[in-house]
Design a protein around this motif. Structure first.
Motif, mmCIF file in Angstrom:
data_model
loop_
_atom_site.group_PDB
_atom_site.id
_atom_site.type_symbol
_atom_site.label_atom_id
_atom_site.label_comp_id
_atom_site.label_asym_id
_atom_site.label_seq_id
_atom_site.Cartn_x
_atom_site.Cartn_y
_atom_site.Cartn_z
ATOM 1 N N SER A 46 0.164 -1.650 4.034
ATOM 2 C CA SER A 46 -0.055 -2.933 3.386
ATOM 3 C C SER A 46 -1.087 -2.763 2.273
ATOM 4 O O SER A 46 -2.114 -2.130 2.471
ATOM 5 C CB SER A 46 -0.562 -3.937 4.431
ATOM 6 N N LYS A 47 -0.784 -3.325 1.110
ATOM 7 C CA LYS A 47 -1.693 -3.228 -0.027
ATOM 8 C C LYS A 47 -1.856 -4.615 -0.643
ATOM 9 O O LYS A 47 -0.863 -5.288 -0.947
ATOM 10 C CB LYS A 47 -1.124 -2.246 -1.054
ATOM 11 N N CYS A 49 -2.127 -7.411 -3.202
ATOM 12 C CA CYS A 49 -1.590 -7.473 -4.567
ATOM 13 C C CYS A 49 -1.957 -8.766 -5.279
ATOM 14 O O CYS A 49 -1.818 -8.856 -6.491
ATOM 15 C CB CYS A 49 -0.079 -7.297 -4.542
ATOM 16 N N SER A 53 -1.928 -12.270 -0.640
ATOM 17 C CA SER A 53 -0.591 -11.681 -0.658
ATOM 18 C C SER A 53 -0.710 -10.169 -0.555
ATOM 19 O O SER A 53 -1.634 -9.568 -1.115
ATOM 20 C CB SER A 53 0.147 -12.034 -1.946
ATOM 21 N N TYR A 54 0.251 -9.570 0.130
ATOM 22 C CA TYR A 54 0.216 -8.132 0.371
ATOM 23 C C TYR A 54 1.599 -7.537 0.176
ATOM 24 O O TYR A 54 2.601 -8.123 0.580
ATOM 25 C CB TYR A 54 -0.248 -7.851 1.814
ATOM 26 N N GLU A 55 1.638 -6.368 -0.454
ATOM 27 C CA GLU A 55 2.876 -5.619 -0.553
ATOM 28 C C GLU A 55 2.973 -4.743 0.686
ATOM 29 O O GLU A 55 2.008 -4.057 1.041
ATOM 30 C CB GLU A 55 2.870 -4.738 -1.801
ATOM 31 N N LYS A 57 5.340 -1.866 3.029
ATOM 32 C CA LYS A 57 6.426 -0.886 3.087
ATOM 33 C C LYS A 57 6.374 -0.199 4.448
ATOM 34 O O LYS A 57 5.294 0.104 4.949
ATOM 35 C CB LYS A 57 6.277 0.177 1.997
ATOM 36 N N ASP A 93 11.827 -0.184 -1.408
ATOM 37 C CA ASP A 93 11.514 -1.569 -1.750
ATOM 38 C C ASP A 93 10.174 -1.988 -1.153
ATOM 39 O O ASP A 93 9.786 -1.524 -0.085
ATOM 40 C CB ASP A 93 12.587 -2.520 -1.220
ATOM 41 N N VAL A 94 9.502 -2.859 -1.849
ATOM 42 C CA VAL A 94 8.252 -3.429 -1.366
ATOM 43 C C VAL A 94 8.527 -4.885 -1.018
ATOM 44 O O VAL A 94 9.100 -5.621 -1.815
ATOM 45 C CB VAL A 94 7.150 -3.336 -2.454
ATOM 46 N N LEU A 96 6.957 -8.686 0.336
ATOM 47 C CA LEU A 96 5.732 -9.457 0.157
ATOM 48 C C LEU A 96 5.396 -10.210 1.432
ATOM 49 O O LEU A 96 6.241 -10.896 2.003
ATOM 50 C CB LEU A 96 5.902 -10.442 -1.004
ATOM 51 N N GLU A 97 4.166 -10.063 1.862
ATOM 52 C CA GLU A 97 3.657 -10.758 3.042
ATOM 53 C C GLU A 97 2.500 -11.639 2.576
ATOM 54 O O GLU A 97 1.721 -11.231 1.734
ATOM 55 C CB GLU A 97 3.195 -9.725 4.062
#
Length: 101
Positions: A46-47, A49, A53-55, A57, A93-94, A96-97
């Motif tokens: 999780s990153k 962004c 919100s987090y990207e 994978k 694909d990334v 969104l969370e």
């Protein structure tokens, strides 16, 4: 809609769900038969962004420590529970969370 021909050991499936926030879960197929698949939840990275919100994978083959193998019947869809359906995850694909808490 699930593409039954694409279901194979090692494939990752995803689920995005939530009401006031969006949660993402990832599952890896560990066994396949003509009518069923067996999946196990995997970890994800999780990153941040954006604000709250987090990207996210998935990390293939990195099974969650407390996860169990779950058997599901293959139909045109795969229902995990009352609020989650599984979809094919396109590698790379990334998703969104979001979290507001």
């Amino acid at each position: 809609m699930i593409n039954k021909e694409r279901l194979a050991v090692g494939e990752i499936l995803s689920s995005s769900w939530g009401y006031e926030q969006t949660n993402c879960d990832f599952y890896q197929i560990v066994k396949v038969s003509d009518k069923s698949i067996w999946i196990q939840e995997i970890e994800f990275e999780s990153k941040s962004c954006n604000y709250m919100s987090y990207e996210v994978k998935p990390i293939k083959n990195n099974f969650k420590e407390d996860s169990k193998v779950i058997r599901k019947t293959i139909k045109d869809y795969i229902k995990l529970n009352d609020f989650q359906y599984l979809n094919h995850y396109n590698n790379g694909d990334v998703l969104l969370e979001t979290s507001y808490y």
